[in-house]
Design a protein around this motif. Structure first.
Motif, mmCIF file in Angstrom:
data_model
loop_
_atom_site.group_PDB
_atom_site.id
_atom_site.type_symbol
_atom_site.label_atom_id
_atom_site.label_comp_id
_atom_site.label_asym_id
_atom_site.label_seq_id
_atom_site.Cartn_x
_atom_site.Cartn_y
_atom_site.Cartn_z
ATOM 1 N N ALA A 250 0.840 -1.182 0.000
ATOM 2 C CA ALA A 250 0.000 0.000 0.000
ATOM 3 C C ALA A 250 0.886 1.246 0.000
ATOM 4 O O ALA A 250 2.108 1.151 0.161
ATOM 5 C CB ALA A 250 -0.945 0.010 1.207
ATOM 6 N N ARG A 251 0.259 2.400 -0.170
ATOM 7 C CA ARG A 251 0.958 3.683 -0.108
ATOM 8 C C ARG A 251 0.104 4.627 0.738
ATOM 9 O O ARG A 251 -1.080 4.822 0.451
ATOM 10 C CB ARG A 251 1.189 4.267 -1.507
ATOM 11 C CG ARG A 251 2.112 3.389 -2.351
ATOM 12 C CD ARG A 251 2.114 3.776 -3.825
ATOM 13 N NE ARG A 251 2.725 5.056 -4.078
ATOM 14 C CZ ARG A 251 2.080 6.128 -4.547
ATOM 15 N NH1 ARG A 251 0.772 6.076 -4.758
ATOM 16 N NH2 ARG A 251 2.710 7.257 -4.770
ATOM 17 N N LEU A 252 0.702 5.195 1.776
ATOM 18 C CA LEU A 252 -0.030 6.007 2.735
ATOM 19 C C LEU A 252 0.541 7.415 2.767
ATOM 20 O O LEU A 252 1.755 7.603 2.715
ATOM 21 C CB LEU A 252 0.063 5.392 4.136
ATOM 22 C CG LEU A 252 -0.335 3.916 4.271
ATOM 23 C CD1 LEU A 252 -0.103 3.449 5.705
ATOM 24 C CD2 LEU A 252 -1.778 3.698 3.862
ATOM 25 N N GLY A 253 -0.358 8.412 2.880
ATOM 26 C CA GLY A 253 0.106 9.776 3.038
ATOM 27 C C GLY A 253 -0.525 10.731 2.045
ATOM 28 O O GLY A 253 -1.306 10.338 1.173
ATOM 29 N N PRO B 150 5.589 4.196 0.814
ATOM 30 C CA PRO B 150 5.309 2.795 0.483
ATOM 31 C C PRO B 150 5.420 1.907 1.713
ATOM 32 O O PRO B 150 6.388 1.994 2.476
ATOM 33 C CB PRO B 150 6.397 2.459 -0.542
ATOM 34 C CG PRO B 150 7.545 3.344 -0.169
ATOM 35 C CD PRO B 150 6.925 4.617 0.342
ATOM 36 N N VAL B 151 4.422 1.050 1.907
ATOM 37 C CA VAL B 151 4.409 0.138 3.047
ATOM 38 C C VAL B 151 4.029 -1.250 2.561
ATOM 39 O O VAL B 151 3.421 -1.416 1.500
ATOM 40 C CB VAL B 151 3.436 0.605 4.156
ATOM 41 C CG1 VAL B 151 3.854 1.949 4.729
ATOM 42 C CG2 VAL B 151 2.001 0.682 3.630
ATOM 43 N N VAL B 152 4.401 -2.250 3.350
ATOM 44 C CA VAL B 152 4.089 -3.641 3.024
ATOM 45 C C VAL B 152 3.593 -4.317 4.291
ATOM 46 O O VAL B 152 4.027 -3.990 5.393
ATOM 47 C CB VAL B 152 5.328 -4.353 2.434
ATOM 48 C CG1 VAL B 152 6.512 -4.308 3.388
ATOM 49 C CG2 VAL B 152 5.003 -5.785 2.035
ATOM 50 N N GLU B 153 2.671 -5.249 4.136
ATOM 51 C CA GLU B 153 2.096 -5.918 5.293
ATOM 52 C C GLU B 153 3.034 -7.027 5.800
ATOM 53 O O GLU B 153 3.567 -7.825 5.021
ATOM 54 C CB GLU B 153 0.746 -6.528 4.944
ATOM 55 C CG GLU B 153 0.024 -7.095 6.161
ATOM 56 C CD GLU B 153 -1.279 -7.753 5.795
ATOM 57 O OE1 GLU B 153 -2.319 -7.307 6.271
ATOM 58 O OE2 GLU B 153 -1.253 -8.729 5.018
ATOM 59 N N ARG B 154 3.215 -7.068 7.125
ATOM 60 C CA ARG B 154 3.951 -8.140 7.774
ATOM 61 C C ARG B 154 3.238 -8.486 9.072
ATOM 62 O O ARG B 154 3.054 -7.625 9.932
ATOM 63 C CB ARG B 154 5.396 -7.720 8.075
ATOM 64 C CG ARG B 154 6.261 -8.858 8.682
ATOM 65 C CD ARG B 154 7.637 -8.349 9.068
ATOM 66 N NE ARG B 154 7.566 -7.376 10.151
ATOM 67 C CZ ARG B 154 8.490 -6.440 10.393
ATOM 68 N NH1 ARG B 154 9.552 -6.352 9.630
ATOM 69 N NH2 ARG B 154 8.343 -5.595 11.402
ATOM 70 N N ASP B 155 2.780 -9.712 9.179
ATOM 71 C CA ASP B 155 2.086 -10.177 10.390
ATOM 72 C C ASP B 155 0.908 -9.274 10.755
ATOM 73 O O ASP B 155 0.678 -8.950 11.921
ATOM 74 C CB ASP B 155 3.062 -10.242 11.565
ATOM 75 C CG ASP B 155 4.216 -11.199 11.313
ATOM 76 O OD1 ASP B 155 3.997 -12.210 10.623
ATOM 77 O OD2 ASP B 155 5.332 -10.917 11.789
ATOM 78 N N ASP C 92 7.507 -0.236 6.973
ATOM 79 C CA ASP C 92 8.047 0.760 6.051
ATOM 80 C C ASP C 92 8.885 0.082 4.966
ATOM 81 O O ASP C 92 9.849 -0.626 5.253
ATOM 82 C CB ASP C 92 8.901 1.750 6.843
ATOM 83 C CG ASP C 92 9.176 3.038 6.095
ATOM 84 O OD1 ASP C 92 9.154 3.010 4.842
ATOM 85 O OD2 ASP C 92 9.429 4.062 6.753
ATOM 86 N N ALA C 93 8.532 0.319 3.705
ATOM 87 C CA ALA C 93 9.263 -0.281 2.589
ATOM 88 C C ALA C 93 10.377 0.615 2.063
ATOM 89 O O ALA C 93 11.093 0.218 1.144
ATOM 90 C CB ALA C 93 8.296 -0.609 1.453
ATOM 91 N N ARG C 94 10.568 1.793 2.638
ATOM 92 C CA ARG C 94 11.548 2.723 2.086
ATOM 93 C C ARG C 94 12.996 2.258 2.179
ATOM 94 O O ARG C 94 13.814 2.711 1.357
ATOM 95 C CB ARG C 94 11.373 4.099 2.734
ATOM 96 C CG ARG C 94 10.142 4.836 2.221
ATOM 97 C CD ARG C 94 9.927 6.160 2.913
ATOM 98 N NE ARG C 94 9.573 5.956 4.320
ATOM 99 C CZ ARG C 94 9.299 6.944 5.169
ATOM 100 N NH1 ARG C 94 9.341 8.205 4.742
ATOM 101 N NH2 ARG C 94 8.978 6.676 6.425
ATOM 102 N N PRO C 95 13.382 1.358 3.102
ATOM 103 C CA PRO C 95 14.746 0.827 3.012
ATOM 104 C C PRO C 95 15.013 0.063 1.710
ATOM 105 O O PRO C 95 16.167 -0.121 1.325
ATOM 106 C CB PRO C 95 14.843 -0.101 4.224
ATOM 107 C CG PRO C 95 13.908 0.500 5.222
ATOM 108 C CD PRO C 95 12.747 0.983 4.396
#
Length: 278
Positions: free
Chosen positions: A4-7, A14-19, A24-27
């Motif tokens: 997903a993308r939030l803001g 950019p973010v990704v679901e974990r558990d 945060d997917a920016r790394p």
């Protein structure tokens, strides 16, 4: 994976679901755009998933389209026989293709303005396909599926008078108004989705409008990607809209949209979006 993308518009994270939580997917990537998909972004994201930091986002924060602005939005018309019938057309023998401009892509909960002069703004729930690899002159539908990165919920909004009455013989006038491609709320990778039998639904002001299944498509996803590749080059991050089932205002059974209305669209497993019309 679920992305997903939030803001705020233009500053989405950019973010990704974990558990069950967004991380945060920016790394791994600055955004989920064409460059991400072209550069093995999904594989790199999966490899880094366990090390990504949690993201603390405020409640009620805007949800953007889960993919950044695509290079192309390629659309398929009348891909459900019942929708072709309610449009007054025979089911097509070949996929019907038209284009939307990429700047129509918006967030799943963004407001949408009724276009100036519009009397026939219409809704269309659709399965969206995100291209993961360059596709040109593919040899078979079976090969085509390897070029699909994943799937999204889309509302392919249309202005029917612009599309059919003052079109000059093509549809784009009725498809390219501002905000006419709400996408999301999230993107799901192809390995997690069986696109052959997903339920699609839409509601207007809480009342049911469309309910069907991708099993009723005339041309399935693999066939569409293969066919499109014979006529154009699909690039990573491009978005394909695969058609809508019956139950739209064009049928004459329901009124067109007006300011104050809200529309919800949902594809099974890909989330539900909601647009308020102003």
């Amino acid at each position: 994976m679920k992305l997903a993308r939030l803001g705020p518009l233009g500053a989405e994270v950019p973010v990704v679901e974990r558990d069950g939580r967004w991380v945060d997917a920016r790394p791994v990537t600055a955004d989920f755009g064409p460059t991400f998909f072209a550069d093995n972004g999904l594989q790199r994201l999966a490899a880094a998933l366990s090390d990504l930091p949690d993201v603390d986002r405020p409640a009620g924060e805007r949800v953007g389209a889960p993919i950044a602005r695509p290079g192309a939005v390629v659309c398929i018309g009348m891909n459900y026989a019942a929708h072709a019938a309610e449009s007054g057309a025979a089911p097509p023998a070949q996929p019907v293709v038209f284009l939307k401009v990429p700047n129509t892509v918006g967030g799943p909960f963004d407001e949408v303005a009724i276009p100036r002069g519009s009397n026939k703004t219409d809704w269309e729930v659709e399965l969206g396909v995100v291209v993961g690899r360059t596709a040109s002159y593919l040899s078979s539908p079976q090969e085509a599926l390897a070029h699909v990165a994943g799937y999204v919920t889309v509302n392919d909004l249309s202005e029917r008078a612009f599309q059919l009455e003052v079109s000059g013989g093509q549809w784009s006038k009725g498809k390219c108004c501002a905000g006419f491609t709400p996408v999301g709320p999230w993107f799901v990778t192809a390995d997690c989705v069986d696109a052959a039998g997903l339920t699609l639904r839409s509601w207007v002001n809480g009342e049911p409008r469309q309910e069907s299944s991708t099993a009723d498509m005339i041309f399935d996803v693999a066939t569409l990607v293969h066919d499109l590749s014979q006529y154009l080059v699909l690039e990573p991050g491009d978005l394909i809209l695969t058609g809508t089932p019956q139950g739209v205002a064009l049928s004459g059974r329901f009124p067109y949209l007006r300011a104050g209305d809200h529309v919800e669209v949902e594809v099974e497993g890909l989330g539900r979006s909601r647009q308020h019309f102003v």
